[in-house]
Design a protein around this motif. Sequence first.
Motif, PDB file in Angstrom:
ATOM      1  N   HIS A 402       0.709  -1.275  -0.157  1.00  0.00           N
ATOM      2  CA  HIS A 402      -0.132   0.072  -0.026  1.00  0.00           C
ATOM      3  C   HIS A 402       0.730   1.297  -0.092  1.00  0.00           C
ATOM      4  O   HIS A 402       1.897   1.611   0.459  1.00  0.00           O
ATOM      5  CB  HIS A 402      -0.874   0.069   1.256  1.00  0.00           C
ATOM      6  CG  HIS A 402      -1.732  -1.044   1.100  1.00  0.00           C
ATOM      7  ND1 HIS A 402      -2.737  -1.374   0.501  1.00  0.00           N
ATOM      8  CD2 HIS A 402      -1.817  -2.262   2.238  1.00  0.00           C
ATOM      9  CE1 HIS A 402      -3.493  -2.614   0.776  1.00  0.00           C
ATOM     10  NE2 HIS A 402      -2.897  -2.964   1.721  1.00  0.00           N
ATOM     11  N   LYS A 403       0.246   2.366  -0.389  1.00  0.00           N
ATOM     12  CA  LYS A 403       0.848   3.646  -0.633  1.00  0.00           C
ATOM     13  C   LYS A 403       0.291   4.290   0.902  1.00  0.00           C
ATOM     14  O   LYS A 403      -0.551   4.381   1.192  1.00  0.00           O
ATOM     15  CB  LYS A 403       0.441   4.560  -1.579  1.00  0.00           C
ATOM     16  CG  LYS A 403       0.951   4.010  -3.020  1.00  0.00           C
ATOM     17  CD  LYS A 403       2.390   4.282  -3.244  1.00  0.00           C
ATOM     18  CE  LYS A 403       2.933   3.747  -4.458  1.00  0.00           C
ATOM     19  NZ  LYS A 403       2.645   4.502  -5.510  1.00  0.00           N
ATOM     20  N   HIS A 404       1.458   5.225   1.519  1.00  0.00           N
ATOM     21  CA  HIS A 404       1.016   5.848   2.674  1.00  0.00           C
ATOM     22  C   HIS A 404       1.477   7.401   2.603  1.00  0.00           C
ATOM     23  O   HIS A 404       2.304   7.557   1.889  1.00  0.00           O
ATOM     24  CB  HIS A 404       1.544   5.316   3.905  1.00  0.00           C
ATOM     25  CG  HIS A 404       1.256   3.966   3.906  1.00  0.00           C
ATOM     26  ND1 HIS A 404       0.000   3.425   4.636  1.00  0.00           N
ATOM     27  CD2 HIS A 404       1.800   2.524   3.881  1.00  0.00           C
ATOM     28  CE1 HIS A 404       0.018   2.187   4.687  1.00  0.00           C
ATOM     29  NE2 HIS A 404       1.149   1.728   4.314  1.00  0.00           N
ATOM     30  N   GLN A 405       0.728   8.194   3.436  1.00  0.00           N
ATOM     31  CA  GLN A 405       0.913   9.769   3.324  1.00  0.00           C
ATOM     32  C   GLN A 405       1.995  10.111   4.355  1.00  0.00           C
ATOM     33  O   GLN A 405       1.967   9.769   5.306  1.00  0.00           O
ATOM     34  CB  GLN A 405      -0.224  10.418   3.256  1.00  0.00           C
ATOM     35  CG  GLN A 405      -0.255  11.977   3.151  1.00  0.00           C
ATOM     36  CD  GLN A 405      -1.339  12.629   2.976  1.00  0.00           C
ATOM     37  OE1 GLN A 405      -1.921  12.608   1.876  1.00  0.00           O
ATOM     38  NE2 GLN A 405      -1.759  13.498   3.953  1.00  0.00           N
ATOM     39  N   THR A 406       2.751  11.112   3.743  1.00  0.00           N
ATOM     40  CA  THR A 406       3.672  11.881   4.509  1.00  0.00           C
ATOM     41  C   THR A 406       3.051  13.353   4.807  1.00  0.00           C
ATOM     42  O   THR A 406       2.485  13.748   3.671  1.00  0.00           O
ATOM     43  CB  THR A 406       5.154  11.793   3.983  1.00  0.00           C
ATOM     44  OG1 THR A 406       5.781  10.688   4.171  1.00  0.00           O
ATOM     45  CG2 THR A 406       5.850  12.987   5.074  1.00  0.00           C
ATOM     46  N   THR A 407       2.994  13.983   5.985  1.00  0.00           N
ATOM     47  CA  THR A 407       2.288  15.044   6.166  1.00  0.00           C
ATOM     48  C   THR A 407       3.314  16.045   6.885  1.00  0.00           C
ATOM     49  O   THR A 407       4.001  15.690   8.021  1.00  0.00           O
ATOM     50  CB  THR A 407       1.003  15.305   6.998  1.00  0.00           C
ATOM     51  OG1 THR A 407       0.225  14.511   6.398  1.00  0.00           O
ATOM     52  CG2 THR A 407       0.502  16.480   7.092  1.00  0.00           C
ATOM     53  N   ILE A 408       3.836  17.295   6.045  1.00  0.00           N
ATOM     54  CA  ILE A 408       4.836  18.044   6.764  1.00  0.00           C
ATOM     55  C   ILE A 408       4.228  19.447   6.903  1.00  0.00           C
ATOM     56  O   ILE A 408       3.514  19.823   5.917  1.00  0.00           O
ATOM     57  CB  ILE A 408       5.998  18.156   5.728  1.00  0.00           C
ATOM     58  CG1 ILE A 408       6.432  16.798   5.570  1.00  0.00           C
ATOM     59  CG2 ILE A 408       7.173  19.086   6.492  1.00  0.00           C
ATOM     60  CD1 ILE A 408       7.779  16.650   4.402  1.00  0.00           C
ATOM     61  N   ALA A 427       5.130  18.059  12.368  1.00  0.00           N
ATOM     62  CA  ALA A 427       4.348  19.142  12.721  1.00  0.00           C
ATOM     63  C   ALA A 427       5.037  20.667  12.279  1.00  0.00           C
ATOM     64  O   ALA A 427       6.451  20.542  12.139  1.00  0.00           O
ATOM     65  CB  ALA A 427       3.817  19.270  14.107  1.00  0.00           C
ATOM     66  N   ASP A 428       4.446  21.665  12.478  1.00  0.00           N
ATOM     67  CA  ASP A 428       5.008  22.962  12.021  1.00  0.00           C
ATOM     68  C   ASP A 428       6.417  23.240  12.980  1.00  0.00           C
ATOM     69  O   ASP A 428       6.474  22.878  13.913  1.00  0.00           O
ATOM     70  CB  ASP A 428       4.060  24.047  12.563  1.00  0.00           C
ATOM     71  CG  ASP A 428       2.881  24.226  11.690  1.00  0.00           C
ATOM     72  OD1 ASP A 428       2.826  23.298  10.522  1.00  0.00           O
ATOM     73  OD2 ASP A 428       1.826  24.804  11.791  1.00  0.00           O
ATOM     74  N   GLY A 429       7.127  23.906  12.237  1.00  0.00           N
ATOM     75  CA  GLY A 429       8.536  24.249  12.684  1.00  0.00           C
ATOM     76  C   GLY A 429       9.521  23.358  13.184  1.00  0.00           C
ATOM     77  O   GLY A 429      10.364  23.759  13.805  1.00  0.00           O
ATOM     78  N   ALA A 430       9.087  22.033  12.972  1.00  0.00           N
ATOM     79  CA  ALA A 430      10.308  21.084  13.561  1.00  0.00           C
ATOM     80  C   ALA A 430      11.210  21.100  12.653  1.00  0.00           C
ATOM     81  O   ALA A 430      11.531  21.331  11.241  1.00  0.00           O
ATOM     82  CB  ALA A 430       9.328  19.864  13.427  1.00  0.00           C
ATOM     83  N   TYR A 431      12.400  20.547  13.311  1.00  0.00           N
ATOM     84  CA  TYR A 431      13.705  20.112  12.548  1.00  0.00           C
ATOM     85  C   TYR A 431      13.821  18.546  12.387  1.00  0.00           C
ATOM     86  O   TYR A 431      13.533  17.836  13.431  1.00  0.00           O
ATOM     87  CB  TYR A 431      14.853  20.776  13.267  1.00  0.00           C
ATOM     88  CG  TYR A 431      15.002  22.255  12.487  1.00  0.00           C
ATOM     89  CD1 TYR A 431      16.347  22.426  12.129  1.00  0.00           C
ATOM     90  CD2 TYR A 431      13.996  23.282  12.594  1.00  0.00           C
ATOM     91  CE1 TYR A 431      16.510  23.859  11.764  1.00  0.00           C
ATOM     92  CE2 TYR A 431      14.187  24.240  12.391  1.00  0.00           C
ATOM     93  CZ  TYR A 431      15.672  24.867  11.868  1.00  0.00           C
ATOM     94  OH  TYR A 431      15.783  26.092  11.428  1.00  0.00           O
TER      95      TYR A 431
END
Length: 472
Positions: A402-408, A427-431
Motif C-alpha cells: 500500500h501507499k501511505h501519506q507523509t504530512t509536513i 508538525a509545524d516548525g520541526a527540524y
Amino acid sequence: MTNQDFAIAIMAAGKGTRLKSKRPKVLHEIGGRALLLHVIAAARTIVPAEQIYCIIGHEADQVRASVTHTGVSFVLQAEQRGTGHALQVLKADFELSGKTPPENLLVLSGDVPLIRPETIAAVRDAHLREQAAMTILTAVPDNPHGYGRVLRRKEDSPEVLSIVEQKSLTPEQIGAREINSGIYCFNTRALFSKLDALTTNNAHGEFYLTDVAAMLVAEGRRVIAVKAESVNEVLGANTIAEMMHLDAAMRLQNAHRLMSEGVTIFRPETCVIDSEVTVGPDTIIEPYVQLLGATQIGSDCRIRSYSVIQNSTLGDAVTVRNGSILDSAQVADKAILGPYCHLRPESNIGEGAHIGNFVETKKVTIGKGSKANHLNYLGDAVIGAGVNVGAGAITCNYDGVHKHQTTIGNNVFIGSDSALVAPVTIADGAYIAAGSCITEDVPSGALALGRARQTTKPGWVARKKSRNSTQS
C-alpha cells in the motif's frame, strides 16, 4: 439559416491500407489528436454535435469509442464501397430512423485534419449564396499530379463543367492545376435523388461521389467551386511519411498561432506544440520544447530548452529550467522548476516554490515558498509553506503493498539525506537532523534524530596499513 437546414457528414470508414498499421486511419494522430478529432472539432464550430454524422466502418467499435465523447452521431458503413456508397448508407439511415434530412449537407473527410472552420463556413456560405446543387472545395497545389481536376465553365466563373480524373485528362486538360479536395456541400434533395443512379463502372468497382457532379451538370443544375486558401487544408495522408508532413504543418501552425498572441518562440520549427495548448503573452519558449495535450501556460513564463510539459497547468511568471518533465501537474505563479526535475501526475506546486535538479514528485502538494532543490523523491505527501527539504531527502511512501501519506507542516526543515517513512507527520516548525530515518510523528518545534551514534577511532587508518604491510 437554422441548424435543421444544415448538417455535416464525415467520411471515417476507410482502412488506410498504405499506412501498414493496425490502427484505423482516422485514429492516427497529428498535433496530439486523432485525425478524426481534428475534423470533428472544426465541424462543431459550424453546427451542433448532434448535426454531425460520422460514417464509420473499419474497426467501427474502436473509432466510435475514441470519439463518442464529442457527442456526434454515428452511421455504420459495414462494407466500404466508396464515397458514394457512404452517402447511400447515410440516406438509408435517415429513411430507417424516420428523421427528416437537412436541407443542405456538407461532406468532410475524416483524414483531412487541417481543414479550418473558416473554410468550412466559406463553402457553406458560397453554396447558399449561389443557390447551388453542389459546391466543391478545391485547391491549387504546386504539383497536381494524381488528383482529379476541376474544370470550370470559364476561368473566372464559379460554375464547374466537370471533374476529370488524372488518367482521363486530355492533352488540352493536362495543364489544369485546380484539384478536387473531396470536400463538398450538397442540396440534400438533389444529392439523394442521384445516389441510386451511381454505378461501379470504374477501375476500383466503387460508387464515386464525384459522379454526382456530372449528373447534376448534365441536368442543368448549378455546380460551383470554392478555392481553399491553403493546399495544406485539403491534404489527406495515405502513408506515415505524409502523416508526418501534416503533423509538421499543424505544429508550425500552432506555434504561429501562439506567436500571434504575444508568445515568443525561438526556433519554432524545433518545438512540438499540440493543438489544445494555450500560452499567455510574454512567455518565452526556447528551442526543442514539447508542449503536449491540454497544457495551459500563463503569462511571463520562461520554458527552457528540452523540457516536456504534458497536460499540465502553469501559472504566471513560472520558470521551467532545462530538461524538466511535467505530466498532469499544477504549478502556481512564480514557481521555479528544474533543471531536470520530474513532476508526475497530481503534483501541485505552490506559489514561489522551488523544485530543483533531479527532484521527482508524485501525488504531492507543496506549499508556498517551499524548496526541494536537490535529488529528492517526494510522493504521496502534503508539504506546507516555507519548508526546506535538504538534498537527498525522500518520502518512503510504499510498504510493498500500500501507499501511505507523509504530512509536513509549515516552516519545517528536513535535513539532507533523511528518509521519512510514511505514514508520518512532521508538525509545524520541526527540524529533522541530516541522515535521519524518521518512523514516528514529530511534534511542533521539536528536533528529531533517527540515526546511529557516530563512533570515531583515532589512528585506525595507520594501524590498518601496518597490518596489511606485515601480512604482505
